[in-house]
Design a protein around this motif. Structure first.
Motif, PDB file in Angstrom:
ATOM      1  N   ASP A 145     -72.099  24.333  60.770  1.00 32.29           N
ATOM      2  CA  ASP A 145     -72.029  24.679  59.304  1.00 32.29           C
ATOM      3  C   ASP A 145     -71.362  23.744  58.546  1.00 32.29           C
ATOM      4  OD1 ASP A 145     -73.183  27.211  60.305  1.00 32.29           O
ATOM      5  OD2 ASP A 145     -71.205  28.319  60.231  1.00 32.29           O
ATOM      6  N   ALA A 146     -70.625  23.205  58.962  1.00 36.51           N
ATOM      7  CA  ALA A 146     -69.851  22.008  57.947  1.00 36.51           C
ATOM      8  C   ALA A 146     -70.804  20.895  57.826  1.00 36.51           C
ATOM      9  CB  ALA A 146     -68.491  21.524  58.785  1.00 36.51           C
ATOM     10  N   PHE A 147     -71.605  20.609  58.797  1.00 36.21           N
ATOM     11  CA  PHE A 147     -72.534  19.363  58.669  1.00 36.21           C
ATOM     12  C   PHE A 147     -73.637  19.918  57.868  1.00 36.21           C
ATOM     13  CE2 PHE A 147     -73.777  15.678  61.062  1.00 36.21           C
ATOM     14  CZ  PHE A 147     -74.905  15.195  60.509  1.00 36.21           C
ATOM     15  N   ALA A 148     -74.227  21.058  57.754  1.00 35.59           N
ATOM     16  CA  ALA A 148     -75.417  21.731  56.912  1.00 35.59           C
ATOM     17  C   ALA A 148     -74.786  21.680  55.498  1.00 35.59           C
ATOM     18  CB  ALA A 148     -75.551  22.898  57.604  1.00 35.59           C
ATOM     19  N   ARG A 149     -73.382  22.034  55.373  1.00 34.20           N
ATOM     20  CA  ARG A 149     -73.091  22.062  53.874  1.00 34.20           C
ATOM     21  C   ARG A 149     -72.103  21.194  53.382  1.00 34.20           C
ATOM     22  NH1 ARG A 149     -71.434  27.686  55.872  1.00 34.20           N
ATOM     23  NH2 ARG A 149     -69.204  26.920  55.427  1.00 34.20           N
ATOM     24  N   LEU A 154     -63.874  22.658  56.207  1.00 34.27           N
ATOM     25  CA  LEU A 154     -64.370  23.692  57.437  1.00 34.27           C
ATOM     26  C   LEU A 154     -64.325  22.579  58.527  1.00 34.27           C
ATOM     27  CD1 LEU A 154     -65.165  26.121  58.839  1.00 34.27           C
ATOM     28  CD2 LEU A 154     -67.420  25.335  58.283  1.00 34.27           C
ATOM     29  N   ALA A 155     -64.731  21.158  58.517  1.00 34.85           N
ATOM     30  CA  ALA A 155     -64.649  20.089  59.325  1.00 34.85           C
ATOM     31  C   ALA A 155     -63.372  19.698  59.847  1.00 34.85           C
ATOM     32  CB  ALA A 155     -65.339  18.798  58.679  1.00 34.85           C
ATOM     33  N   LEU A 156     -62.402  19.921  58.878  1.00 28.13           N
ATOM     34  CA  LEU A 156     -60.917  19.496  59.149  1.00 28.13           C
ATOM     35  C   LEU A 156     -60.425  20.736  60.029  1.00 28.13           C
ATOM     36  CD1 LEU A 156     -58.414  18.000  58.902  1.00 28.13           C
ATOM     37  CD2 LEU A 156     -57.809  19.033  56.749  1.00 28.13           C
ATOM     38  N   LEU A 210     -68.726  16.223  65.865  1.00 28.13           N
ATOM     39  CA  LEU A 210     -69.679  16.496  64.734  1.00 28.13           C
ATOM     40  C   LEU A 210     -68.946  16.662  63.531  1.00 28.13           C
ATOM     41  CD1 LEU A 210     -71.592  19.239  66.784  1.00 28.13           C
ATOM     42  CD2 LEU A 210     -72.517  17.119  66.193  1.00 28.13           C
ATOM     43  N   ALA A 211     -67.719  17.358  63.617  1.00 27.30           N
ATOM     44  CA  ALA A 211     -66.948  17.474  62.252  1.00 27.30           C
ATOM     45  C   ALA A 211     -66.537  16.041  61.662  1.00 27.30           C
ATOM     46  CB  ALA A 211     -65.684  18.343  62.501  1.00 27.30           C
ATOM     47  N   ASN A 234     -56.830  11.184  55.079  1.00 30.25           N
ATOM     48  CA  ASN A 234     -57.907  10.560  54.588  1.00 30.25           C
ATOM     49  C   ASN A 234     -58.376  11.547  53.629  1.00 30.25           C
ATOM     50  OD1 ASN A 234     -61.046  10.379  54.794  1.00 30.25           O
ATOM     51  ND2 ASN A 234     -60.297   8.666  55.426  1.00 30.25           N
ATOM     52  N   ILE A 235     -58.624  12.818  54.062  1.00 28.29           N
ATOM     53  CA  ILE A 235     -59.251  13.837  53.422  1.00 28.29           C
ATOM     54  C   ILE A 235     -58.413  14.279  51.998  1.00 28.29           C
ATOM     55  CG2 ILE A 235     -59.938  16.180  53.274  1.00 28.29           C
ATOM     56  CD1 ILE A 235     -60.757  15.952  56.212  1.00 28.29           C
ATOM     57  N   ASN A 236     -57.083  14.227  52.186  1.00 28.27           N
ATOM     58  CA  ASN A 236     -56.356  14.689  50.977  1.00 28.27           C
ATOM     59  C   ASN A 236     -56.368  13.312  49.932  1.00 28.27           C
ATOM     60  OD1 ASN A 236     -55.448  16.990  52.151  1.00 28.27           O
ATOM     61  ND2 ASN A 236     -53.771  16.172  53.094  1.00 28.27           N
TER      62      ASN A 236
END
Length: 239
Positions: A145-149, A154-156, A210-211, A234-236
């Motif tokens: 789902d995270a890959f699609a959107r 969600l990946a984290l 995948l995430a 990295n995300i933050n």
């Protein structure tokens, strides 16, 4: 980041090609997801017919990997994509490898179910398999789902859950070793369960990969060899 940002091209055919690899990746992910769920259930329920279906389905997953890989190679050769489009194609080529390996791990579980059933060893409702299998199945669904959107949050969450699964796997293995020592008659049965748990742990690792490709797609940074804290930072830093 909206996934449609990859499709703003003058060439409609190029748009179609990019959309096709995304669609086919989603379809392959769905097949791998069903393999995992069916393998877990086959082991828990001693369902040989379902286990055999998982084994047969692996051929379809393998075939899909080849098809998508060929599609990506054609895009690279004909379109010479740049920036986000190039990251998309690269991420897809990596993702299909992980999905193919998830199918392989699910097949291992299914084969364990078949072997245990034939030997009269299949345990019904084995709690470790049910518990860790539930976590791993959800990880895979969330990763897809995270890959699609292109959903970074969600990946984290998938990456964070992988750490929990690793800890639960280690705990389960220690408990099973203790059980074998206390009851040597259980060794064959418990070893089969341990191999199945190992396969589930590996499926979790592939879901985590995948995430991480989602983070690469959005941020353009490869975090495959980063620990959880580094990924969170990295995300933050990008928000």
């Amino acid at each position: 980041m909206d996934i449609t940002s990859h499709t703003h091209h003058i060439s409609q055919q190029y748009n179609i090609e990019l959309e096709t690899i995304r669609t086919h990746l989603s379809e392959m992910g769905g097949m791998a997801q069903r393999q995992v769920n069916d393998a877990i259930q086959a082991l828990i329920d001693a369902d040989i017919e379902r286990a055999e279906q998982v084994v047969r389905a692996d051929l379809k997953v393998n075939s899909m990997e080849i098809t998508i890989d060929e599609e990506c190679v054609r895009i690279l050769a004909r379109r010479q994509p740049a920036a986000s489009d190039l990251r998309l194609v690269i991420a897809v080529t990596k993702a299909i490898t992980d999905l193919e390996r998830i199918g392989d791990e699910a097949t291992k579980i299914a084969r364990q179910a078949i072997a245990m059933n034939k030997d009269g060893l299949a345990p019904r409702g084995y709690i470790e398999v049910r518990h860790i299998g539930g976590h791993v199945s959800r990880m895979l669904q969330d990763a897809l789902d995270a890959f699609a959107r292109l959903d970074m949050d969600l990946a984290l969450n998938v990456v964070q859950t992988d750490r929990q699964v690793d800890m639960e796997y280690s705990t389960a293995m220690r408990e099973l070793v203790t059980f074998m020592i206390e009851d040597p008659r259980s060794i064959t049965r418990v070893l089969n369960i341990m191999w199945s748990l190992r396969a589930l742990e590996r499926i979790g690792d592939h879901a985590r990969n995948l995430a991480q490709y989602v983070i690469y797609l959005v941020n353009g940074e490869d975090v495959r060899h980063s620990n959880l804290e580094e990924i969170e930072e990295n995300i933050n830093s990008k928000e």
